[in-house]
Scaffold this active site. Structure first.
Site, PDB file in Angstrom:
ATOM      1  N   ASP A 149       0.817  -1.230   0.000  1.00 24.82           N
ATOM      2  CA  ASP A 149       0.000   0.000   0.000  1.00 24.82           C
ATOM      3  C   ASP A 149       0.845   1.272   0.000  1.00 24.82           C
ATOM      4  O   ASP A 149       2.031   1.272   0.320  1.00 24.82           O
ATOM      5  CB  ASP A 149      -0.964   0.018   1.200  1.00 24.82           C
ATOM      6  CG  ASP A 149      -0.261  -0.151   2.544  1.00 24.82           C
ATOM      7  OD1 ASP A 149       0.816  -0.794   2.599  1.00 24.82           O
ATOM      8  OD2 ASP A 149      -0.788   0.368   3.549  1.00 24.82           O
ATOM      9  N   GLU A 188      -0.481  -2.163   5.223  1.00 26.45           N
ATOM     10  CA  GLU A 188       0.498  -2.112   6.321  1.00 26.45           C
ATOM     11  C   GLU A 188       0.481  -0.741   6.976  1.00 26.45           C
ATOM     12  O   GLU A 188       0.651  -0.626   8.184  1.00 26.45           O
ATOM     13  CB  GLU A 188       1.906  -2.439   5.806  1.00 26.45           C
ATOM     14  CG  GLU A 188       2.969  -2.549   6.908  1.00 26.45           C
ATOM     15  CD  GLU A 188       3.455  -1.206   7.440  1.00 26.45           C
ATOM     16  OE1 GLU A 188       3.717  -1.099   8.653  1.00 26.45           O
ATOM     17  OE2 GLU A 188       3.565  -0.256   6.655  1.00 26.45           O
TER      18      GLU A 188
HETATM   19 ZN   LIG Z   1       5.397   3.400   6.068  1.00 27.85          ZN
HETATM   20 ZN   LIG Z   2       6.770   0.826   5.181  1.00 22.96          ZN
END
Ligand SMILES: [Zn+2]
Ligand SMILES: [Zn+2]
Length: 398
Positions: A83, A141
């Site tokens: 992401d 994440e």
């Molecule tokens: Zn990051």
């Molecule tokens: Zn990262």
């Protein structure tokens, strides 16, 4: 060089430009957490074409690629986060983000490109591959949201993954250098919110109100005490309040104050201690001001990244053989967090760092709109990753 090894280095050499082009394609088309639809499509398409078994739509936009080598061996996972961040890129490059307000400013475009290329190389040389590689493309994440549902979806169980590895690119390290550290490597993260509830009123008559702003100010000051006097001096902890939202006008005492902050540490016991004491402490201070404090921990919490000793040692040896011992070091833990921690709680493994520091000037930090990657670090990350996967997948008896 032995014939077997030269085959692998030819593969690495031949895919250098493709690796960088792929990273640039992801960089040009960044997507926010849990919205990585195009990214997931590209990943699934490339893995399909490379002949892997592909499972898409895991935890929303996650993708898993499974590669069975022709020879027996162990099953090893390689995790990459995919992401981007809500930022508008400042740098001008032909491959700069095409989407205002979204940018790969942490290097996940590089992680994704490395993992795909790693899968393609191993698939092209499937005849020489021992064991099974499971490529885990994790969404979200950056909001600490993707690892947990992926693991819950069984990505480590079918097939059963014995160990799990991954890398994070970093501008704090020279391009192509490797930092690998056994034990705690990245901090835990607990995002919290405290609502201080008082009673509003006229600024000229505070004795008729319970001022939540004064209570909140004392809570912020006092929280420093928890780290300095309640956590043992040998331990590391950070407790930051980054936001207070309170009030509308200078002569109105507001009814509530809301504080937001984060706790970082490396030890589960310290983490639990601070979480509990935050609630107790804020409540006690608020009561002294005849207000009330309600503490909430938000989503986005994750334990520390703790690398396993034997697996870290394997990464170190592989890195030394690939980039040379002079370019491999242990370094220090960082206070940033990463939900790779959950994979490493579920299976032994190691999360290491690979340098992408620009060759000139002071690097912009990750998560900054000026963030810039030195792509010279990408082939090094790929080569170390390949070496780690091959060694980790060797049959256990060897
Ligand atoms: Zn990051
Ligand atoms: Zn990262």
């Amino acid at each position: 060089m032995a014939r077997a090894e030269s085959v692998w280095s030819e593969e690495l050499e031949g895919r250098r430009e493709g690796l960088i082009a792929l990273r640039r394609d992801f960089h040009r088309h960044p997507e926010l957490s849990f919205q990585e639809c195009r990214t997931a499509e590209v990943i699934a398409d490339r893995l399909h074409r490379a002949g892997l078994e592909v499972r898409a739509g895991i935890a929303g936009t996650g993708v898993v690629g499974i590669l069975h080598g022709d020879r027996p061996g162990r099953t090893v996972g390689w995790r990459a986060d995919i992401d981007a961040l809500p930022l508008t890129e400042r740098l001008e490059a032909p491959f700069a983000s095409s989407r205002p307000g979204v940018m790969h400013a942490c290097g996940h475009d590089g992680h994704t490109a490395i993992a795909i290329t790693l899968a393609e190389i191993m698939s092209a040389r499937r005849g020489e591959v021992e064991g099974t590689a499971v490529f885990l493309f994790q969404p979200a994440e950056e909001i600490i949201g993707g690892a947990e549902p992926m693991i819950a979806a069984g990505v480590l169980d079918d097939p059963r993954v014995d160990e799990v590895y991954g890398l994070h690119l970093t501008t704090l390290t020279a391009a192509g250098h490797v930092q690998v550290r056994p034990g705690p490597s990245m901090a835990s993260c607990d995002a919290f919110e405290v609502d201080v509830i008082g009673r509003g009123g006229h600024g000229a008559m505070p004795h008729l109100s319970n001022d939540p702003m004064t209570a909140a100010a004392n809570i912020v000051l006092g929280l420093k005490h928890l780290v300095s006097h309640e956590v043992a001096a040998q331990e590391t902890a950070v407790l930051t309040v980054g936001q207070i939202v309170c009030g509308t006008k200078g002569n109105i005492i507001p009814e509530t104050a809301t504080m937001r902050g984060t706790i970082r540490t490396f030890d589960d016991g310290v983490r639990q201690q601070l979480r509990e004491r935050l609630a107790g402490y804020a409540g006690d201070i608020a009561r002294a001001y005849r207000a009330e404090a309600r503490v909430r921990f938000e989503s986005g919490s994750t334990p520390a990244v703790v690398n396993h000793a034997a697996q870290s040692d394997l990464v170190r040896r592989c890195a030394e053989s690939v980039v040379g011992a002079d370019a491999v070091y242990e370094g220090r833990p960082v206070m940033a967090s990463d939900d790779m921690s959950l994979f490493l709680r579920a299976r032994p493994g190691c999360y290491f760092r690979v340098g992408i520091r620009p060759s000139h000037g002071r690097p912009a930090p990750h998560h900054a709109p000026e963030f810039e990657m030195n792509e010279a670090g990408l082939p090094a990350g790929l080569a170390v990753g390949l070496s780690v996967m091959r060694r980790a997948m060797e049959p256990a008896s060897r």
